[in-house]
Design a protein around this motif. Structure first.
Motif, PDB file in Angstrom:
ATOM      1  N   THR A  27       0.626  -1.655  -0.238  1.00  0.00           N
ATOM      2  CA  THR A  27      -0.191  -0.223  -0.284  1.00  0.00           C
ATOM      3  C   THR A  27       1.189   1.072   0.196  1.00  0.00           C
ATOM      4  OG1 THR A  27      -0.221   0.055   2.448  1.00  0.00           O
ATOM      5  CG2 THR A  27      -1.823  -0.970   1.172  1.00  0.00           C
ATOM      6  N   THR A  28       0.545   2.196  -0.440  1.00  0.00           N
ATOM      7  CA  THR A  28       1.014   3.603  -0.445  1.00  0.00           C
ATOM      8  C   THR A  28       0.938   4.018   1.334  1.00  0.00           C
ATOM      9  OG1 THR A  28       0.623   4.150  -2.519  1.00  0.00           O
ATOM     10  CG2 THR A  28       1.325   6.011  -1.330  1.00  0.00           C
ATOM     11  N   ARG A  29       2.228   4.603   1.933  1.00  0.00           N
ATOM     12  CA  ARG A  29       2.210   4.666   3.084  1.00  0.00           C
ATOM     13  C   ARG A  29       2.639   6.007   3.400  1.00  0.00           C
ATOM     14  NH1 ARG A  29       1.849  -0.653   6.189  1.00  0.00           N
ATOM     15  NH2 ARG A  29       1.222  -2.073   4.821  1.00  0.00           N
ATOM     16  N   THR A  30       2.562   7.662   3.673  1.00  0.00           N
ATOM     17  CA  THR A  30       3.692   7.785   4.461  1.00  0.00           C
ATOM     18  C   THR A  30       3.810   8.354   5.711  1.00  0.00           C
ATOM     19  OG1 THR A  30       1.426   9.018   4.614  1.00  0.00           O
ATOM     20  CG2 THR A  30       2.502   9.611   2.182  1.00  0.00           C
ATOM     21  N   THR A  85      10.514   6.398  -1.947  1.00  0.00           N
ATOM     22  CA  THR A  85       9.682   6.877  -3.599  1.00  0.00           C
ATOM     23  C   THR A  85       9.834   8.762  -3.106  1.00  0.00           C
ATOM     24  OG1 THR A  85       7.440   6.927  -2.901  1.00  0.00           O
ATOM     25  CG2 THR A  85       8.084   5.449  -4.371  1.00  0.00           C
ATOM     26  N   LYS A 107       8.185   8.448   2.176  1.00  0.00           N
ATOM     27  CA  LYS A 107       6.443   8.152   1.212  1.00  0.00           C
ATOM     28  C   LYS A 107       7.774   6.170   0.341  1.00  0.00           C
ATOM     29  CE  LYS A 107       3.093   9.230  -2.292  1.00  0.00           C
ATOM     30  NZ  LYS A 107       2.616   9.787  -3.506  1.00  0.00           N
ATOM     31  N   THR A 109       5.849   2.510  -1.284  1.00  0.00           N
ATOM     32  CA  THR A 109       4.677   1.974  -1.860  1.00  0.00           C
ATOM     33  C   THR A 109       5.310   0.553  -1.300  1.00  0.00           C
ATOM     34  OG1 THR A 109       4.145   3.160  -3.684  1.00  0.00           O
ATOM     35  CG2 THR A 109       3.250   0.838  -3.702  1.00  0.00           C
ATOM     36  N   GLY A 152      -2.076   4.851   5.690  1.00  0.00           N
ATOM     37  CA  GLY A 152      -1.260   3.935   4.528  1.00  0.00           C
ATOM     38  C   GLY A 152      -1.170   2.535   5.899  1.00  0.00           C
TER      39      GLY A 152
END
Length: 167
Positions: A27-30, A85, A107, A109, A152
């Motif tokens: 998942t996209t995580r920030t 990323t 960030k 993914t 995320g």
């Protein structure tokens, strides 16, 4: 004790282990972490005017923070190496401290969060500011380093109470 109450890096015998994230979804995580460096008003003026003997404090500290985020797994035991990323480091003067406020965003993914990368970026940015200005102000104070926002992953999105993004 529920699963959420256990330390995930310690097994039943008390041995430290890297968490297996193989079965987790990408998942996209920030994450956003902040910190500050309080200093004498003259030190802040020197930094902001670009007159530090060691060079451009803000540019150097920003690069140091970004580089540190990318190497978090080399400094913090049991952290997974991540293909980040995006990493941003914002540094803003705050005359009310007086000093500099740091905000770092990381960030990815992937299968695991980026809180440690954001914290590392914020911490190393503050440390670099201190290092570059310590010759004129040895009494600077690094403080308030914390995660203030994340998104995320299984635990979902959250913000620290009262937090509003300054970027």
């Amino acid at each position: 004790m529920s699963e959420g109450d256990r330390l995930t890096h310690i097994d039943a015998s008390g041995a430290a282990n890297m968490v297996d994230v193989a079965d987790k979804a990408d998942t996209t995580r920030t994450a956003i972490a902040i910190g500050s460096v309080t200093m004498k008003p003259e030190t802040l003026e020197m930094i902001m005017s670009g007159n530090a003997k060691k060079g451009d404090v803000l540019a150097t500290a920003r690069i140091a923070g970004i580089m540190a985020a990318k190497r978090t797994h080399e400094m913090i035991p049991l952290c997974h190496p991540l293909a980040l990323t995006k990493v941003t480091v914002d540094i803003e003067p705050d005359e009310s401290l007086p000093g500099l406020r740091v905000q770092a965003l990381a960030k990815v993914t992937g299968k695991t969060g980026v809180e440690m990368e954001a914290l590392t970026a914020a911490s190393v940015t503050c440390l670099t500011i201190y290092d570059m200005a310590k010759a004129v102000d040895r009494f600077m104070v690094l403080s308030g380093i914390q995660v203030v926002e994340k998104s995320g992953g299984k635990s979902g999105d959250w913000k620290a109470p009262g937090w509003t993004d300054r970027s």
